[in-house]
Design an enzyme around this catalytic site. Structure first.
Site, PDB file in Angstrom:
ATOM      1  N   ARG A 211     -46.440  24.989  -8.429  1.00 47.85           N
ATOM      2  CA  ARG A 211     -47.284  24.859  -8.175  1.00 47.85           C
ATOM      3  C   ARG A 211     -48.782  26.055  -7.953  1.00 47.85           C
ATOM      4  O   ARG A 211     -49.677  24.939  -7.354  1.00 47.85           O
ATOM      5  CB  ARG A 211     -46.705  24.908  -6.753  1.00 47.85           C
ATOM      6  CG  ARG A 211     -46.285  25.948  -5.955  1.00 47.85           C
ATOM      7  CD  ARG A 211     -45.920  26.126  -4.090  1.00 47.85           C
ATOM      8  NE  ARG A 211     -44.543  25.205  -5.348  1.00 47.85           N
ATOM      9  CZ  ARG A 211     -42.968  25.429  -4.406  1.00 47.85           C
ATOM     10  NH1 ARG A 211     -43.126  25.969  -2.925  1.00 47.85           N
ATOM     11  NH2 ARG A 211     -42.066  25.327  -4.963  1.00 47.85           N
TER      12      ARG A 211
ATOM     13  N   LYS B   6     -48.196  20.863 -15.737  1.00 47.23           N
ATOM     14  CA  LYS B   6     -47.427  22.222 -15.185  1.00 47.23           C
ATOM     15  C   LYS B   6     -46.577  22.965 -16.695  1.00 47.23           C
ATOM     16  O   LYS B   6     -46.017  22.114 -17.009  1.00 47.23           O
ATOM     17  CB  LYS B   6     -45.971  21.949 -14.553  1.00 47.23           C
ATOM     18  CG  LYS B   6     -45.244  23.643 -14.887  1.00 47.23           C
ATOM     19  CD  LYS B   6     -44.523  23.669 -13.530  1.00 47.23           C
ATOM     20  CE  LYS B   6     -43.953  24.867 -13.537  1.00 47.23           C
ATOM     21  NZ  LYS B   6     -42.648  24.971 -12.659  1.00 47.23           N
TER      22      LYS B   6
ATOM     23  N   LYS C 101     -34.886  35.672 -11.826  1.00 50.33           N
ATOM     24  CA  LYS C 101     -33.811  34.374 -11.944  1.00 50.33           C
ATOM     25  C   LYS C 101     -32.143  34.752 -12.295  1.00 50.33           C
ATOM     26  O   LYS C 101     -32.815  36.050 -13.260  1.00 50.33           O
ATOM     27  CB  LYS C 101     -34.894  33.383 -12.923  1.00 50.33           C
ATOM     28  CG  LYS C 101     -35.778  32.469 -12.353  1.00 50.33           C
ATOM     29  CD  LYS C 101     -35.710  31.117 -13.767  1.00 50.33           C
ATOM     30  CE  LYS C 101     -36.416  29.831 -13.490  1.00 50.33           C
ATOM     31  NZ  LYS C 101     -36.346  29.462 -11.750  1.00 50.33           N
TER      32      LYS C 101
ATOM     33  N   ASP D 163     -40.798  32.478  -7.853  1.00 50.23           N
ATOM     34  CA  ASP D 163     -40.126  31.894  -8.660  1.00 50.23           C
ATOM     35  C   ASP D 163     -41.445  30.352  -8.584  1.00 50.23           C
ATOM     36  O   ASP D 163     -41.100  29.216  -9.267  1.00 50.23           O
ATOM     37  CB  ASP D 163     -39.260  31.985  -9.152  1.00 50.23           C
ATOM     38  CG  ASP D 163     -38.961  30.800  -9.841  1.00 50.23           C
ATOM     39  OD1 ASP D 163     -38.807  30.793 -10.807  1.00 50.23           O
ATOM     40  OD2 ASP D 163     -37.181  31.231  -9.636  1.00 50.23           O
TER      41      ASP D 163
ATOM     42  N   ASP E 101     -40.209  24.950 -19.120  1.00 50.69           N
ATOM     43  CA  ASP E 101     -41.451  25.154 -18.117  1.00 50.69           C
ATOM     44  C   ASP E 101     -42.687  24.218 -17.888  1.00 50.69           C
ATOM     45  O   ASP E 101     -43.493  24.337 -17.382  1.00 50.69           O
ATOM     46  CB  ASP E 101     -41.312  26.022 -17.011  1.00 50.69           C
ATOM     47  CG  ASP E 101     -40.944  26.007 -15.484  1.00 50.69           C
ATOM     48  OD1 ASP E 101     -41.099  24.857 -14.968  1.00 50.69           O
ATOM     49  OD2 ASP E 101     -41.217  26.868 -15.236  1.00 50.69           O
TER      50      ASP E 101
ATOM     51  N   GLU F 137     -44.334  29.601  -9.094  1.00 49.54           N
ATOM     52  CA  GLU F 137     -45.356  29.882  -9.535  1.00 49.54           C
ATOM     53  C   GLU F 137     -45.593  28.133 -10.046  1.00 49.54           C
ATOM     54  O   GLU F 137     -46.898  27.578 -10.272  1.00 49.54           O
ATOM     55  CB  GLU F 137     -45.021  30.183 -10.921  1.00 49.54           C
ATOM     56  CG  GLU F 137     -44.935  29.870 -11.861  1.00 49.54           C
ATOM     57  CD  GLU F 137     -43.263  28.955 -12.092  1.00 49.54           C
ATOM     58  OE1 GLU F 137     -42.133  29.304 -10.944  1.00 49.54           O
ATOM     59  OE2 GLU F 137     -43.051  28.588 -12.698  1.00 49.54           O
TER      60      GLU F 137
HETATM   61  N1  BES Z   1     -39.473  25.876 -13.532  1.00 49.94           N
HETATM   62  C1  BES Z   1     -38.734  25.682 -11.675  1.00 49.94           C
HETATM   63  C2  BES Z   1     -38.174  24.404 -11.608  1.00 49.94           C
HETATM   64  C3  BES Z   1     -36.922  24.781 -12.289  1.00 49.94           C
HETATM   65  C4  BES Z   1     -35.744  24.482 -12.570  1.00 49.94           C
HETATM   66  C5  BES Z   1     -37.248  24.003 -13.584  1.00 49.94           C
HETATM   67  C6  BES Z   1     -34.505  24.121 -13.190  1.00 49.94           C
HETATM   68  C7  BES Z   1     -36.111  23.062 -14.324  1.00 49.94           C
HETATM   69  C8  BES Z   1     -34.983  23.019 -13.713  1.00 49.94           C
HETATM   70  C9  BES Z   1     -40.014  26.508 -10.887  1.00 49.94           C
HETATM   71  O1  BES Z   1     -40.559  26.752 -10.912  1.00 49.94           O
HETATM   72  C10 BES Z   1     -38.704  27.611  -9.541  1.00 49.94           C
HETATM   73  O2  BES Z   1     -38.350  28.326 -10.152  1.00 49.94           O
HETATM   74  N2  BES Z   1     -38.403  26.659  -8.836  1.00 49.94           N
HETATM   75  C11 BES Z   1     -38.048  27.014  -7.179  1.00 49.94           C
HETATM   76  C12 BES Z   1     -38.994  27.454  -6.465  1.00 49.94           C
HETATM   77  C13 BES Z   1     -38.181  28.409  -4.763  1.00 49.94           C
HETATM   78  C14 BES Z   1     -38.410  29.424  -5.755  1.00 49.94           C
HETATM   79  C15 BES Z   1     -38.802  28.166  -3.808  1.00 49.94           C
HETATM   80  C16 BES Z   1     -36.826  26.423  -7.206  1.00 49.94           C
HETATM   81  O3  BES Z   1     -36.209  25.128  -7.101  1.00 49.94           O
HETATM   82  O4  BES Z   1     -35.026  27.178  -7.568  1.00 49.94           O
HETATM   83 ZN    ZN Z   2     -41.594  26.860 -12.818  1.00 51.83          ZN
HETATM   84 ZN    ZN Z   3     -40.089  29.144 -11.269  1.00 51.67          ZN
END
Ligand code: BES
Ligand code: ZN
Ligand code: ZN
Length: 499
Positions: free
Chosen positions: A355, A270, A282, A351, A292, A353
Site C-alpha cells: 500500500r 504493485k 514473514k 510487511d 509480489d 508495504e
Molecule cells: N505481499 C503480501 C500479500 C500476499 C499474501 C501476497 C499472500 C500473495 C500471497 C503483502 O505485502 C502482505 O504481506 N500483507 C500482509 C499485511 C499485513 C501485515 C497487514 C497480509 O495481508 O498479511
Molecule cells: Zn507484499
Molecule cells: Zn508484505
C-alpha cells in the site's frame, strides 16, 4: 502456435489429433453434431465413436474427455472427445478449458498438429469470431511453459499447429486469432515476469525487460531511478526500498491511440520483486513472495498486448517497483514517513508495504488526470482466505466502475468478486500520531488496505483488484499451469478493447 484455416473435413486432415465436443443432453444420448464434424467422423470410423462412447457412459459433462486411437482407418491418429456441458451452460470459458485440454493431451501423445471444427452459427449466444478468440486464447495460454532453468528439457511440448475447419468466410476468424494471440502474449509475458526468480528480476531488471518488450505504435516508456524517485519525494517507495541493496524503479508507460480518445485510464501495479516482510519478517511461505510484482507484471503485459491491439482509448501505466528486505538500513515499525502526496504515515508493520508503494504511484498518476483508475496488487493474504485462487477481490469508490471491471473480467475468463469498502473501518487507520497508520485494527485486512489506498486517489473513479489469491495457482487448471496466471491482463484488455 500456428493457426491454419481449412475447408477439408476432419477425417481428411493430415493431422495427429482431431477434437470434437459433445454436449450433455437430458436423454443421455450421444449426439454428434453435423456442423462440428462429429457425425462425419463417426461415419468414417463406421460408427465406432458412438459405440465406444456409449459403452463408456460418456455424458458430455464439462471436464469429461476420452481419447480414442483411430488405428489408421483415417488420417488423424487420435480422436479426442471433449464434454462441453449442457448447451445452456456453455460459455466462452468452457471453450478455453477445452482448448487447454487439447494442448495437454496433444503434448502428452506427442502430437504436432491438432484440428477442430468451428461452427459458423451462434453457439450459446456467442458468434463464431468470439468463440474462436476464446478458443485460441485457451490454446496459447495453455502452451506457456516456464522451463528456462531446466538444464535437461524432459517434456518438451510438441504441438505447433492448430487447424480450424470453417465453412464460411474466415477473415473475421483470422482477426479473432490475431487478437487472441496478442492477448495471450500479454498474459504469458506477465506470467514469465512473475515466474522469474527475484535474484534475476529486481526493480532494475524488471524495468529493463519492460522497456525492451512493451513498445510499438503509440507507446512510450519512461523509467525513474532512485534519484528521480527522491526528487519526486515518493516517501512510500523510498521507505520500502531503503533496506535493500537494489535501488527501486518507477516505470511510466503511456499508450496514445491514433484516433483522439476522450477517456484516459490509469493502470497501476504493485511491483515488489521480493517481499520478505522486512523487519516484520514473514514466518511462513516467504518463497511464494517472488509473485509480489504480479500486479505490475499485469500492467506490463497489458501494454505489450496493446502494441498489437491498438485500442481506441488512452492508457497510462504506472509501476512502483522495490524489494522489501530487512537490514540495518531497513525502515522500522514505528517510523513516520511522508508520502509523495504530503500525507504522513506511521509504519506499524513493514510487511504492509504494498500500500505504501501503491499510494505513491496512485498519487503520481493523478497529475495525468485519468478519468478512471484501476490498480492491481498482490496486496493482502486476507483475500486468499476470503475468495481463494479463482476469484479476485475488487473494491473501489465507484460502484458502476467496479461492476464494469468485474463484467470485463467475466467475459475474459478472469473471475472477480466485489468486497465492500466499509468506511467505518477507516477509524483503525487514523488512530495514529501520523495522518494514517499503514495497518488498521480491524480484522478485515483486505478492506483496510483498500481504505488506505482510497486516501491517495483524490476522488477519481477507482477500482482496486487484490490479486494475492489469483496471481498464482498452486494446482494447474484446464488451460493454465501451476505458477503465475497473468491475472488480470485479460480483464484489462477486454475492458480496453471494448471501450
Ligand atoms: N505481499 C503480501 C500479500 C500476499 C499474501 C501476497 C499472500 C500473495 C500471497 C503483502 O505485502 C502482505 O504481506 N500483507 C500482509 C499485511 C499485513 C501485515 C497487514 C497480509 O495481508 O498479511
Ligand atoms: Zn507484499
Ligand atoms: Zn508484505
Amino acid at each position: 502456435m500456428k493457426f491454419q484455416f481449412t475447408k477439408l473435413k476432419l477425417a481428411e486432415l493430415d493431422v495427429d489429433l482431431v477434437a470434437v465436443q459433445i454436449f450433455e443432453t437430458s436423454d443421455k444420448q450421444i449426439t454428434f453434431q453435423k456442423t462440428d464434424g462429429g457425425t462425419d467422423l463417426d461415419k468414417a470410423l463406421d460408427g465406432a465413436l458412438t459405440k465406444l462412447l456409449q459403452a463408456k457412459g460418456f455424458a458430455g459433462k464439462e471436464g469429461e474427455s476420452y481419447l480414442l486411437p483411430t488405428f489408421c482407418k483415417i488420417k488423424p491418429r487420435y480422436v479426442l472427445i471433449l464434454g462441453a456441458g449442457t448447451k445452456k451452460s456453455f460459455s466462452l470459458e468452457s471453450l478455453r478449458k477445452n482448448a487447454g485440454r487439447i494442448v495437454t493431451v496433444a503434448n502428452e501423445y506427442k502430437a504436432k498438429s491438432a484440428a477442430g471444427v468451428i461452427e459458423t452459427k451462434t453457439v450459446g449466444g456467442s458468434a463464431a469470431p468470439e468463440r474462436v478468440r476464446a478458443f485460441a486464447e485457451g490454446i496459447e495460454i495453455a502452451s506457456y511453459n516456464f522451463d528456462q532453468y531446466k538444464s535437461k528439457k524432459e517434456k518438451l511440448p510438441t504441438l505447433t499447429t492448430i487447424h480450424l475447419v470453417s465453412g464460411g468466410n474466415t477473415k473475421p476468424l483470422q482477426a479473432a486469432v490475431e487478437q487472441a494471440s496478442a492477448v495471450a502474449a500479454g498474459v504469458n509475458f506477465a506470467r514469465l515476469l512473475t515466474d522469474l526468480p527475484p535474484n534475476v528480476l529486481n526493480p532494475t531488471t524488471f524495468g529493463k525487460r519492460i522497456a525492451e518488450n512493451c513498445k510499438g505504435k503509440g507507446i512510450t516508456c519512461k523509467i525513474l531511478g532512485l534519484k528521480e524517485i527522491k526528487a519526486e519525494k515518493m516517501g512510500g517507495i523510498l521507505a520500502v526500498s531503503q533496506g535493500s541493496l537494489e535501488p527501486p524503479a518507477f516505470i511510466h508507460l503511456h499508450y496514445k491511440p491514433t484516433k483522439k480518445s476522450k477517456t484516459k485510464i490509469a493502470l497501476v501495479g504493485k511491483g515488489i520483486t521480493f517481499d520478505s516482510g522486512g523487519l516484520n519478517i514473514k514466518v511462513r511461505e516467504m518463497e511464494a513472495m517472488k509473485c509480489d510484482m504480479a500486479g505490475a507484471a499485469s500492467v506490463a503485459g497489458t501494454f505489450l498486448a496493446m502494441a498489437r491491439l491498438q485500442p481506441d482509448v488512452e492508457v497510462h501505466g504506472f509501476i512502483a517497483s522495490s524489494e522489501n528486505l530487512p537490514s540495518g538500513t531497513a525502515f522500522r515499525p514505528s517510523d513516520i514517513i511522508t508520502m509523495r502526496s504530503g500525507k504522513t504515515v506511521e509504519i506499524l508493520n513493514t510487511d504492509a508495504e504494498g500500500r505504501l508503494v501503491l499510494a505513491d504511484a496512485l498519487d503520481y498518476s493523478l497529475q495525468f488526470k485519468p478519468d478512471f483508475i484501476i490498480d492491481a496488487a498482490t496486496l493482502t493474504g486476507g483475500v486468499l482466505y476470503a475468495l481463494g485462487e479463482l476469484y479476485t477481490g475488487v473494491l473501489g469508490n465507484d460502484n458502476a466502475w467496479v461492476q464494469k471491471v468485474i463484467k470485463a473480467g467475466k467475459k475474459a475468463g478472469e473471475n472477480a468478486w466485489q468486497l465492500p469498502l466499509i468506511q467505518e473501518y477507516k477509524k483503525g487507520l487514523t488512530k495514529s500520531p501520523a495522518d494514517l497508520a499503514n495497518i488498521g485494527v480491524s480484522k478485515a485486512g483486505s478492506i483496510t488496505a483498500s481504505l488506505f489506498l482510497e486516501e491517495f486517489v483524490g476522488g477519481t473513479k477507482w477500482a482496486h483488484m487484490d490479486i494475492a489469491g489469483t496471481a498464482t495457482l498452486s494446482e494447474p487448471i484446464a488451460y493454465c499451469s501451476k505458477g503465475a496466471t497473468g491475472n488480470p491482463v485479460r480483464t484489462f484488455l477486454y475492458l480496453l478493447m471494448d471501450w
